[in-house]
Design a protein around this motif. Structure first.
Motif, PDB file in Angstrom:
ATOM      1  N   GLN A  10       0.835  -1.189   0.000  1.00 57.63           N
ATOM      2  CA  GLN A  10       0.000   0.000   0.000  1.00 57.63           C
ATOM      3  C   GLN A  10       0.875   1.247   0.000  1.00 57.63           C
ATOM      4  O   GLN A  10       0.600   2.207  -0.704  1.00 57.63           O
ATOM      5  CB  GLN A  10      -0.894  -0.035   1.238  1.00 57.63           C
ATOM      6  N   LYS A  12       3.832   1.610  -1.160  1.00 58.34           N
ATOM      7  CA  LYS A  12       4.402   1.787  -2.488  1.00 58.34           C
ATOM      8  C   LYS A  12       3.374   2.457  -3.402  1.00 58.34           C
ATOM      9  O   LYS A  12       3.691   3.339  -4.173  1.00 58.34           O
ATOM     10  CB  LYS A  12       4.787   0.420  -3.060  1.00 58.34           C
ATOM     11  N   LEU A  13       2.115   2.017  -3.227  1.00 60.58           N
ATOM     12  CA  LEU A  13       1.080   2.498  -4.130  1.00 60.58           C
ATOM     13  C   LEU A  13       0.696   3.944  -3.845  1.00 60.58           C
ATOM     14  O   LEU A  13       0.362   4.696  -4.746  1.00 60.58           O
ATOM     15  CB  LEU A  13      -0.168   1.634  -3.979  1.00 60.58           C
ATOM     16  N   ASP A  14       0.731   4.285  -2.571  1.00 61.04           N
ATOM     17  CA  ASP A  14       0.257   5.608  -2.191  1.00 61.04           C
ATOM     18  C   ASP A  14       0.930   6.702  -2.990  1.00 61.04           C
ATOM     19  O   ASP A  14       0.349   7.740  -3.243  1.00 61.04           O
ATOM     20  CB  ASP A  14       0.494   5.844  -0.694  1.00 61.04           C
ATOM     21  N   LYS A  16       1.802   6.887  -6.226  1.00 52.91           N
ATOM     22  CA  LYS A  16       1.292   7.316  -7.507  1.00 52.91           C
ATOM     23  C   LYS A  16      -0.034   6.709  -7.956  1.00 52.91           C
ATOM     24  O   LYS A  16      -0.873   7.395  -8.502  1.00 52.91           O
ATOM     25  CB  LYS A  16       2.344   7.058  -8.575  1.00 52.91           C
ATOM     26  N   SER A  17      -0.196   5.416  -7.737  1.00 49.03           N
ATOM     27  CA  SER A  17      -1.245   4.797  -8.534  1.00 49.03           C
ATOM     28  C   SER A  17      -2.619   4.787  -7.866  1.00 49.03           C
ATOM     29  O   SER A  17      -3.553   4.261  -8.436  1.00 49.03           O
ATOM     30  CB  SER A  17      -0.844   3.386  -8.911  1.00 49.03           C
TER      31      SER A  17
ATOM     32  N   ASP B  95      -4.283   3.664   3.232  1.00 48.34           N
ATOM     33  CA  ASP B  95      -3.645   3.267   4.472  1.00 48.34           C
ATOM     34  C   ASP B  95      -2.941   4.426   5.146  1.00 48.34           C
ATOM     35  O   ASP B  95      -1.724   4.531   5.126  1.00 48.34           O
ATOM     36  CB  ASP B  95      -2.636   2.163   4.178  1.00 48.34           C
ATOM     37  N   LYS B 184      -3.842  -5.802  -5.109  1.00 49.88           N
ATOM     38  CA  LYS B 184      -3.144  -4.569  -5.464  1.00 49.88           C
ATOM     39  C   LYS B 184      -2.442  -4.678  -6.825  1.00 49.88           C
ATOM     40  O   LYS B 184      -2.166  -3.686  -7.479  1.00 49.88           O
ATOM     41  CB  LYS B 184      -2.097  -4.227  -4.395  1.00 49.88           C
ATOM     42  N   PHE B 187      -3.963  -2.903  -9.822  1.00 48.72           N
ATOM     43  CA  PHE B 187      -3.764  -1.456  -9.907  1.00 48.72           C
ATOM     44  C   PHE B 187      -2.336  -1.124 -10.324  1.00 48.72           C
ATOM     45  O   PHE B 187      -2.085  -0.181 -11.059  1.00 48.72           O
ATOM     46  CB  PHE B 187      -4.103  -0.808  -8.562  1.00 48.72           C
ATOM     47  N   LYS B 191      -1.121   0.921 -13.613  1.00 53.14           N
ATOM     48  CA  LYS B 191      -0.196   2.046 -13.518  1.00 53.14           C
ATOM     49  C   LYS B 191       0.954   1.877 -14.522  1.00 53.14           C
ATOM     50  O   LYS B 191       1.334   2.807 -15.223  1.00 53.14           O
ATOM     51  CB  LYS B 191       0.352   2.144 -12.093  1.00 53.14           C
TER      52      LYS B 191
END
Lengths: 289, 292
Positions: A10, A12-14, A16-17, B95, B184, B187, B191
């Motif tokens: 999460q 890592k995702l925060d 950009k994606s 999160d 995840k 997504f 990206k």
């Protein structure tokens, strides 16, 4: 759930994606604040009104000398919150006890045995809740009038049972389905009887489901308004209906109604916060099944 | 103990209680709906009139009015609740510490009694001392003089808002738990492929949410068609009969005008509508399952 890896992913995702990241995060934060205000200002306002002195209740001021006189007033003989509180408590406790006992037994049977037409049974149980309950209030009104059950807590317990048992069966069965059957078989090989297996093995394992069902049914019964409004008028009035007694000929005594309201919602809020996680999980997975 | 009997013995208590508390009143109500019965005139059930009560609904302009109010109320509540809940869920499903706190307290509004909520919104919408009017007047001065509960269209807006307020937290939580449970990798792949966030939302997130959206729609529709407490405590069906939806109209017919036969018949009409709507949703849900 593997929370740790989720967290890492999460994070890592925060960067950009995630979906809204193109919008400036300022806009995002403002939206979050607006949502919180929309949902919590009304609740906060009830509480604030409940500690306002009478002169301040009909203003939007937030600076005032807080007082507990409203809380004292609602317990006085002119309103008698204690009586409505005990009515609500009796109805909730008795309904909940009966609901849990019969629903646990029924859920066990529906979860563990091969019963002809099980799907139809489960759907019928749920379908009774599709039907607007106002239809049932009409015959209840007539029956209770004939039996002298109008304006009694017993009457309210009877009508609430029809409302809570279906939800409890669905919720508890959903949880029981997830408990592996091997555990019971093992116990039965060891010579334990059926009821003993239910009592000392299955019940502890199904506890999260039973708690979820209890809280859900608690909220339904504690907040139940329609039956109580129509089937009681004085002696057996429960809290949500008692609120209307603050509406008098000279207007509404908001500050006292707010005090009664705060005391009325307090138990549900506490229960909800205690079992929040299980509750949402139970409701979501229960409704998908 | 005999296994074969045992499983039925376990079911019997629940079935007896359900039969007595739900099935029996339902049947009895149907029987009443086939009779003339004005409680003001007689304590005993009147003449058998067959489906007359059902037929008279169709020539009753108040019934049509209630039906129209129900349609407006239900459609706007369901759409507003679902759209807002998805929006809220997208915002809150990340999160972050402060978000996880907000998620934790989101269940609180669900616990508050709808009756109390109705009363307190009536308090907040009061033009003289209501908080809501002060706030909205501060941001949009043109709206500061609106007396929300005394105009037909604004009363409906107020009612819908209050009911959305009641349902939204719980429906949001359903979407949040669905969003947080999504793989995840999907997504990340999007990206990598250079999809914009809007593309991701419409091509990936919403399609994946589809079953939950349908379930949320079923629940919200059922709850909205049964809504009662907020109407009694907020608008009393008024002004005029603008917010007198079917469920409230049944109550009024039965327990204020004491026309029990007609009220029971109206109840069955509402039940029929509810069942049709649920079946339509269910079929879509089943279809959706087959795609997967």
């Amino acid at each position: 759930m593997n929370t740790r890896t989720n967290l890492v992913q999460q994070k890592k995702l925060d960067g950009k994606s995630t979906i809204l990241n193109k919008l400036p995060s300022l806009l995002e934060n403002i939206s979050v604040i607006l949502i919180v205000l929309f949902l919590f200002v009304p609740i906060f306002w009830i509480f604030l009104t409940s500690i306002k002195p009478y002169e301040e209740a009909f203003t939007t001021s937030v600076i005032f000398q807080p007082t507990f006189e409203n809380y004292m007033a609602v317990f006085s003989s002119s309103f008698d919150l204690g009586k409505y509180y005990s009515n609500s408590t009796i109805v909730v406790i008795v309904t909940l006890l009966i609901t849990l006992v019969v629903s646990i037994l029924a859920s066990y049977s529906l979860s563990r045995f091969n019963i002809p037409g099980k799907q139809i049974i489960m759907f019928t149980i749920l379908a009774t809740q599709f039907i607007p309950l106002i239809i049932n209030v009409i015959p209840y009104f007539v029956i209770f009038r004939n039996w002298g059950l109008l304006d009694t807590t017993l009457g309210l317990i009877i009508v609430n049972l029809g409302h809570t048992i279906p939800y409890a069966i669905w919720l508890i069965k959903g949880f029981m389905d997830r408990i592996p059957i091997d555990i019971e078989e093992q116990a039965s090989i060891d010579g334990a009887g059926r009821l003993r297996i239910i009592w000392s093995i299955l019940l502890p394992l199904a506890k999260p489901g039973i708690i979820t069902a209890s809280v859900f049914c608690f909220v339904i019964i504690w907040n139940e308004f329609m039956f109580s409004l129509i089937l009681t008028n004085q002696e057996a009035v429960t809290l949500p209906v008692a609120l209307q007694f603050f509406i008098g000929e000279e207007g509404v005594i908001w500050n006292q109604m707010a005090a009664a309201g705060t005391l009325f919602v307090l138990p549900t809020v506490i229960f909800m916060l205690l079992v929040r996680k299980q509750f949402v999980q139970g409701m979501t997975s229960g409704s998908i099944k | 103990m005999n296994n074969r009997l045992f499983k039925y013995i376990l079911l019997i208590p629940a079935f007896i209680l359900l039969a007595l508390t739900t099935i029996y009143p339902l049947l009895r109500s149907f029987w009443i709906s086939l009779h003339e019965w004005d409680l003001k005139e007689s304590a005993e059930m009147g003449q058998f009139v067959g489906v007359n009560n059902y037929i008279s609904a169709f020539s009753d302009y108040q019934f049509w009015n209630a039906l129209q109010a129900t349609l407006i109320f239900t459609v706007s509540t369901v759409i507003a609740t679902i759209v807002l809940s998805i929006f809220v869920a997208l915002l809150l499903s990340k999160d972050k510490k402060h978000l996880s706190f907000i998620r934790a307290v989101l269940i609180i509004p669900f616990a508050v009694s709808p009756a109390l909520i109705g009363y307190s919104w009536r308090f907040m919408l009061n033009p003289d001392y209501g908080l809501f009017d002060k706030i909205i007047g501060f941001f949009i001065p043109a709206l500061s003089d609106v007396v929300w509960l005394s105009h037909e269209s604004t009363a409906m807006i107020a009612l819908v808002s209050v009911v959305v307020w009641i349902f939204m937290p719980f429906i949001s939580l359903m979407f949040i738990s669905a969003l947080m449970g999504m793989p995840k990798e999907v997504f990340e792949a999007a990206k990598v492929d250079g999809a914009s966030s809007l593309q991701t939302l419409f091509r990936i997130t919403l399609p994946m949410l589809q079953p939950i959206i349908l379930i949320a729609a079923i629940l919200t529709t059922m709850f909205t068609l049964k809504a009662f407490d907020p109407i009694v405590t907020l608008t009393q069906g008024g002004p005029g009969s603008s917010t007198s939806v079917l469920n409230f109209f049944i109550y009024k017919t039965g327990f204020r005008f004491f026309d029990l036969g007609y009220s029971a018949a109206l109840g069955y009409i509402l039940a029929g509508i509810t069942i049709i709507v649920v079946i339509v949703y269910m079929r879509r849900l089943v279809k959706g399952d087959q795609w997967n």
